[in-house]
Design an enzyme around this catalytic site. Sequence first.
Site, PDB file in Angstrom:
ATOM      1  N   GLU A   1      44.993  90.622  95.144  1.00 24.91           N
ATOM      2  CA  GLU A   1      46.254  91.118  95.696  1.00 24.91           C
ATOM      3  C   GLU A   1      46.469  92.524  95.160  1.00 24.91           C
ATOM      4  O   GLU A   1      46.126  92.827  94.017  1.00 24.91           O
ATOM      5  CB  GLU A   1      47.423  90.224  95.270  1.00 24.91           C
ATOM      6  CG  GLU A   1      48.768  90.816  95.684  1.00 24.91           C
ATOM      7  CD  GLU A   1      49.911  89.819  95.684  1.00 24.91           C
ATOM      8  OE1 GLU A   1      49.855  88.855  94.902  1.00 24.91           O
ATOM      9  OE2 GLU A   1      50.853  90.020  96.474  1.00 24.91           O
TER      10      GLU A   1
ATOM     11  N   CYS B   1      52.405  87.625  97.567  1.00 21.25           N
ATOM     12  CA  CYS B   1      53.692  88.058  98.120  1.00 21.25           C
ATOM     13  C   CYS B   1      53.577  89.241  99.066  1.00 21.25           C
ATOM     14  O   CYS B   1      54.419  89.396  99.956  1.00 21.25           O
ATOM     15  CB  CYS B   1      54.641  88.383  96.980  1.00 21.25           C
ATOM     16  SG  CYS B   1      55.123  86.928  96.035  1.00 21.25           S
TER      17      CYS B   1
ATOM     18  N   ASN C   1      52.184  82.161 102.477  1.00 23.30           N
ATOM     19  CA  ASN C   1      51.811  82.197 101.058  1.00 23.30           C
ATOM     20  C   ASN C   1      52.629  81.152 100.312  1.00 23.30           C
ATOM     21  O   ASN C   1      52.325  79.975 100.414  1.00 23.30           O
ATOM     22  CB  ASN C   1      52.012  83.602 100.487  1.00 23.30           C
ATOM     23  CG  ASN C   1      51.743  83.655  98.991  1.00 23.30           C
ATOM     24  OD1 ASN C   1      50.757  83.084  98.524  1.00 23.30           O
ATOM     25  ND2 ASN C   1      52.604  84.300  98.239  1.00 23.30           N
ATOM     26  N   GLU C   2      53.673  81.568  99.613  1.00 26.89           N
ATOM     27  CA  GLU C   2      54.502  80.577  98.912  1.00 26.89           C
ATOM     28  C   GLU C   2      55.749  80.350  99.745  1.00 26.89           C
ATOM     29  O   GLU C   2      56.777  80.970  99.523  1.00 26.89           O
ATOM     30  CB  GLU C   2      54.864  81.099  97.521  1.00 26.89           C
ATOM     31  CG  GLU C   2      53.688  81.113  96.578  1.00 26.89           C
ATOM     32  CD  GLU C   2      54.013  81.714  95.225  1.00 26.89           C
ATOM     33  OE1 GLU C   2      55.051  82.408  95.098  1.00 26.89           O
ATOM     34  OE2 GLU C   2      53.219  81.508  94.294  1.00 26.89           O
TER      35      GLU C   2
HETATM   36  O1  AHR Z   1      49.995  86.622  91.667  1.00 21.93           O
HETATM   37  C1  AHR Z   1      51.239  87.223  91.693  1.00 21.93           C
HETATM   38  C2  AHR Z   1      52.201  86.539  92.655  1.00 21.93           C
HETATM   39  O2  AHR Z   1      52.484  85.254  92.225  1.00 21.93           O
HETATM   40  C3  AHR Z   1      51.706  86.328  94.048  1.00 21.93           C
HETATM   41  O3  AHR Z   1      51.894  87.431  94.847  1.00 21.93           O
HETATM   42  C4  AHR Z   1      52.546  85.201  94.545  1.00 21.93           C
HETATM   43  O4  AHR Z   1      51.890  84.435  95.512  1.00 21.93           O
HETATM   44  C5  AHR Z   1      52.902  84.458  93.297  1.00 21.93           C
HETATM   45  O5  AHR Z   1      54.273  84.269  93.220  1.00 21.93           O
END
Ligand code: AHR
Length: 668
Positions: free
Chosen positions: A45, A247, A384-385
């Site tokens: 990321e 994120c 994602n989350e």
């Molecule tokens: O790894 C950092 C963040 O942690 C990622 O973007 C997210 O998916 C999680 O909350």
Amino acid sequence: MKKTGVFLAALCLAASANAQMHQMEVNTKKLGAAVQPTMYGIFFEDINFAADGGLYGELIKNRSFEFTPDHLMGWDAFGKVEVKNDGPFDKNPYYVHLTSAGHRDMWTGLQNEGYFGIGLEKDAEYKFSVWARVPDGKPQTLWIQFVDQHTMGEHQEFSTADIKVDSKEWKKYSCTIKSSRTIDKANVRILMVDDEHHRSGTGSVDLEHISLFPADVFHGDENGMRKDLAQALADLHPGVFRFPGGCIVEGTTLEQRYQWKNSVGPVENRPTNKNRWENTFTYRYYADYFQSYGLGFYEYFRLSEEIGAEPLPVLSVGLACEFQNGSKRSDAHVPVDQLQPYIDDVLDLIEFANGDPSKNVWAKLRADMGHPAPFNLKFVAIGNEQWDEIYPENLKPFVEQVRAKYPDIKIIGTSGPDSEGKQFDYLWPEMKKIGADLVDEHFYRPEDWFLSQGNRYDNYDRKGPHVFAGEYACHGRGKKWNHFNAALLEAAFMTGMERNADVVDMATYAPLFAHIDGWQWRPDMIWYDNLRSFRSCSYYVQQLFSRNKGSNVLSLTMNGKPVAGNDDQDGLFASAVFEKESNSVIVKVVNTGDKAQSINVNLNGLSGVTSAELTTFNSPDLTGENTLDEPEKIVPKTSKVTIQSSGKNTAWAYNIPAKTFAMLKVSK
Ligand code: AHR
């Protein structure tokens, strides 16, 4: 007495001499579940300046003058410099117009600070390029300089080159500059000069997309990656490569979400986006954190191929980050009947990766970018989350349309941001109902959580989706760095994943990269400054598992139970696999306790072997960690050991030191 009898007697004697001897049994004859080739991968990321300023080779910050609100962020401009926005690249329209200062004794030019400076190596070559034109048609010389503004010597500039801009039309000009110095925080200066390198008294020049790359990038790729960082990834032998987030896939707003279509095609015309990690933590604020998308989806696929990992892109499900927006805000949530453009992004991506260039525009773009052959994409993650009902509601039409068109593509859903609890318990059954192939679980948790989760996957539903542990790391209390103890507990936990290879298909530690001057989140797997990098203790744990994942699980028990650090197991965790390729049995044991433990691992059914390779990983100081100055302070050590073999069995008797990860590899 027969040989086998002597052997067993010796073991019994050893056991009675030490009441604490732990007898472990491995059945080497019966191959268990296949370990998926995707097991133990990486998750990339753009957080902690992982892309621009990190893995992506570009050394110039704000190369297209698109940062907002200040289009000259990262640049010092002097003399007469004007920012304009009718440039040659419609998605990145800003550029600079330089006019000579009108006086022979005044300079006009620009200077770039790079990402926390620009790292240059002595005798290494760098490729400089710029799009330019001379509006009045009068040729103009640009003097490109590597400078050290903090030098105590006479000259700030130490390596230079000239570029002559001679056309009224926009054109790309390039040159190669060899650095005469090693320096971690250089700047690049561009001056308007006459042929004798005097200040230019007349004329003007327009400049756009000013770029500087090391000539020596990973695999020698065009628009390539920083070599030491990409090599660190290759050295992991990762099974899967999840990208581009996290994120940033969701975005703080829907508008700022990661849109892969903006990240492909000519780099000059990939629109710059704000990075959502710019202001997430007020105590680590970086106003100049943007995404150039120079490292985009083509480059992610190419890198996956180069490092031998299955690509695993994550796409937006039409929900902006729920941490920042909640799940009720309508402007952060695309209603189901308006989701088609988002679903099209997934369908078009599958074509971009796998399609026939003669039949599909996105596949044609892939071919035009240099990769006519498909990338063989097999997985897509959607969301994602995410949490609450809106997630399964939104996910459903994606699954229906992907299944209808691409039945072989495996779809990954999510169980939200928590390792357990309300959302987790709600989402897993929802993912099963929807028919997701895998569910992405995330857990950034403290030591005691990792110690308590050795059996986590033992009772997972074998008839539902499989597990992708997509983001995890042990966050040690008090000191949230990459200290050894956190890595040791990750290893202990990973033995549980390994034992459950029939349901855990892939796992990726997170986050991957961090610039020492620009991090927002720690711990991270690999750290770097502009010239150096180091691999954390967690990196070495990942590497030991990944390079020794084997092809099939072997059952390993102690007193008839899996070895998962339970109350009566003295803090021991263990797993065993068979590796077809090398015809080896690999046993991993982690002693998380404060005392050494005697173990005797019976490799039942393995005969005729007397030596093996033992790798141990420990540290005199549990809070010890690798650093830029001591990158290899704590690394695994491998040696040859003798083991006892008799009849049809082989045994490994070992006094595993306290707080140690030990791995035995016995080749048949
Ligand atoms: O790894 C950092 C963040 O942690 C990622 O973007 C997210 O998916 C999680 O909350």
